[in-house]
Design a protein around this motif. Structure first.
Motif, PDB file in Angstrom:
ATOM      1  N   VAL A  22       2.803  -0.192   6.158  1.00 37.51           N
ATOM      2  CA  VAL A  22       2.173  -0.716   7.369  1.00 37.51           C
ATOM      3  C   VAL A  22       0.922  -1.515   7.014  1.00 37.51           C
ATOM      4  O   VAL A  22       0.727  -2.646   7.486  1.00 37.51           O
ATOM      5  N   PHE A  23       0.069  -0.931   6.174  1.00 39.82           N
ATOM      6  CA  PHE A  23      -1.196  -1.586   5.853  1.00 39.82           C
ATOM      7  C   PHE A  23      -0.984  -2.866   5.055  1.00 39.82           C
ATOM      8  O   PHE A  23      -1.671  -3.861   5.271  1.00 39.82           O
ATOM      9  N   PHE A  35       0.891 -13.245  -1.672  1.00 38.13           N
ATOM     10  CA  PHE A  35       0.204 -13.187  -2.965  1.00 38.13           C
ATOM     11  C   PHE A  35      -1.287 -12.902  -2.791  1.00 38.13           C
ATOM     12  O   PHE A  35      -1.871 -12.124  -3.546  1.00 38.13           O
ATOM     13  N   THR A  36      -1.897 -13.504  -1.776  1.00 34.78           N
ATOM     14  CA  THR A  36      -3.304 -13.235  -1.498  1.00 34.78           C
ATOM     15  C   THR A  36      -3.479 -11.779  -1.078  1.00 34.78           C
ATOM     16  O   THR A  36      -4.404 -11.096  -1.543  1.00 34.78           O
ATOM     17  N   ALA A  37      -2.600 -11.301  -0.218  1.00 35.49           N
ATOM     18  CA  ALA A  37      -2.671  -9.904   0.221  1.00 35.49           C
ATOM     19  C   ALA A  37      -2.523  -8.966  -0.972  1.00 35.49           C
ATOM     20  O   ALA A  37      -3.265  -7.984  -1.101  1.00 35.49           O
ATOM     21  N   SER A  38      -1.590  -9.262  -1.850  1.00 34.36           N
ATOM     22  CA  SER A  38      -1.369  -8.422  -3.024  1.00 34.36           C
ATOM     23  C   SER A  38      -2.571  -8.431  -3.955  1.00 34.36           C
ATOM     24  O   SER A  38      -2.954  -7.400  -4.518  1.00 34.36           O
ATOM     25  N   LEU A  39      -3.185  -9.584  -4.121  1.00 35.56           N
ATOM     26  CA  LEU A  39      -4.383  -9.680  -4.952  1.00 35.56           C
ATOM     27  C   LEU A  39      -5.501  -8.813  -4.377  1.00 35.56           C
ATOM     28  O   LEU A  39      -6.192  -8.098  -5.111  1.00 35.56           O
ATOM     29  N   ILE A  40      -5.668  -8.849  -3.063  1.00 36.16           N
ATOM     30  CA  ILE A  40      -6.690  -8.022  -2.419  1.00 36.16           C
ATOM     31  C   ILE A  40      -6.402  -6.544  -2.654  1.00 36.16           C
ATOM     32  O   ILE A  40      -7.312  -5.764  -2.955  1.00 36.16           O
ATOM     33  N   TYR A  83       6.425  -5.070  -6.319  1.00 38.22           N
ATOM     34  CA  TYR A  83       6.554  -4.103  -5.231  1.00 38.22           C
ATOM     35  C   TYR A  83       5.656  -4.485  -4.054  1.00 38.22           C
ATOM     36  O   TYR A  83       6.100  -4.559  -2.911  1.00 38.22           O
ATOM     37  N   ILE A  84       4.399  -4.752  -4.335  1.00 35.19           N
ATOM     38  CA  ILE A  84       3.457  -5.050  -3.263  1.00 35.19           C
ATOM     39  C   ILE A  84       3.803  -6.369  -2.572  1.00 35.19           C
ATOM     40  O   ILE A  84       3.823  -6.443  -1.338  1.00 35.19           O
ATOM     41  N   VAL A  85       4.110  -7.397  -3.346  1.00 35.79           N
ATOM     42  CA  VAL A  85       4.479  -8.679  -2.745  1.00 35.79           C
ATOM     43  C   VAL A  85       5.721  -8.506  -1.864  1.00 35.79           C
ATOM     44  O   VAL A  85       5.771  -9.005  -0.731  1.00 35.79           O
ATOM     45  N   ALA A  86       6.707  -7.785  -2.359  1.00 33.23           N
ATOM     46  CA  ALA A  86       7.935  -7.570  -1.581  1.00 33.23           C
ATOM     47  C   ALA A  86       7.651  -6.810  -0.286  1.00 33.23           C
ATOM     48  O   ALA A  86       8.166  -7.166   0.781  1.00 33.23           O
ATOM     49  N   ILE A  87       6.813  -5.794  -0.357  1.00 34.59           N
ATOM     50  CA  ILE A  87       6.506  -5.011   0.841  1.00 34.59           C
ATOM     51  C   ILE A  87       5.784  -5.858   1.884  1.00 34.59           C
ATOM     52  O   ILE A  87       6.067  -5.763   3.082  1.00 34.59           O
TER      53      ILE A  87
END
Length: 148
Positions: A22-23, A35-40, A83-87
């Motif tokens: 969710v987050f 990609f920006t979200a994953s970097l954060i 994993y994070i990018v996919a989610i």
């Protein structure tokens, strides 16, 4: 040591995964870029870990120990990134329930294969009928979630 505290910790950790979905999905929406979200996510995690290491002061490995580690240990960061990018991309489109179910089935498929072959130095646990039936029930659960 009794296994129940570890099993409870694993259960609680697993319960956090849907929150993570969710987050991450919300962060992807706010940044409008996976990609920006994953970097954060990684930056926040790095800061938290830096503070924990500074406070706990564990013995750090030497450069030689890091170089001597199996090369596969470095793949964890790559896998975590994927994993994070996919989610961030998938969760808003499929929903938390279906995404979590598919992730769990994927994890279980890989875990059973790793167990069966004793891959990467892990103990070998043969894939028998009971374990295969457990996987089949998980797959049936995901199909049911998708259907309703």
């Amino acid at each position: 040591m009794a296994q129940w505290p570890l099993m409870l910790a694993a259960l609680v950790t697993g319960a956090l995964v849907p929150l993570q979905l969710v987050f991450y999905g919300q962060l992807g929406g706010a940044t409008r870029n996976a990609f920006t979200a994953s970097l954060i996510v990684f930056l926040v995690g790095a800061v938290v870990l830096l503070v924990l290491v500074a406070v706990m002061r564990p013995q750090l490995p030497s450069f030689g120990e890091l170089v001597a580690a199996p090369r596969t240990v470095w793949l964890g960061g790559l896998i975590a990134t994927c994993y994070i990018v996919a989610i961030v991309i998938i969760t808003p489109r499929l929903g938390v329930g279906l995404t979590t179910g598919l992730i769990l089935v994927g994890q279980l498929c890989m875990a059973l294969a790793l167990d069966h072959f004793g891959a990467f130095g892990n103990p070998q646990h043969t894939l028998g009928l009971g374990r295969a039936a457990g996987l089949a029930l998980m797959i049936a659960g995901v199909i049911t979630i998708k259907s309703f």
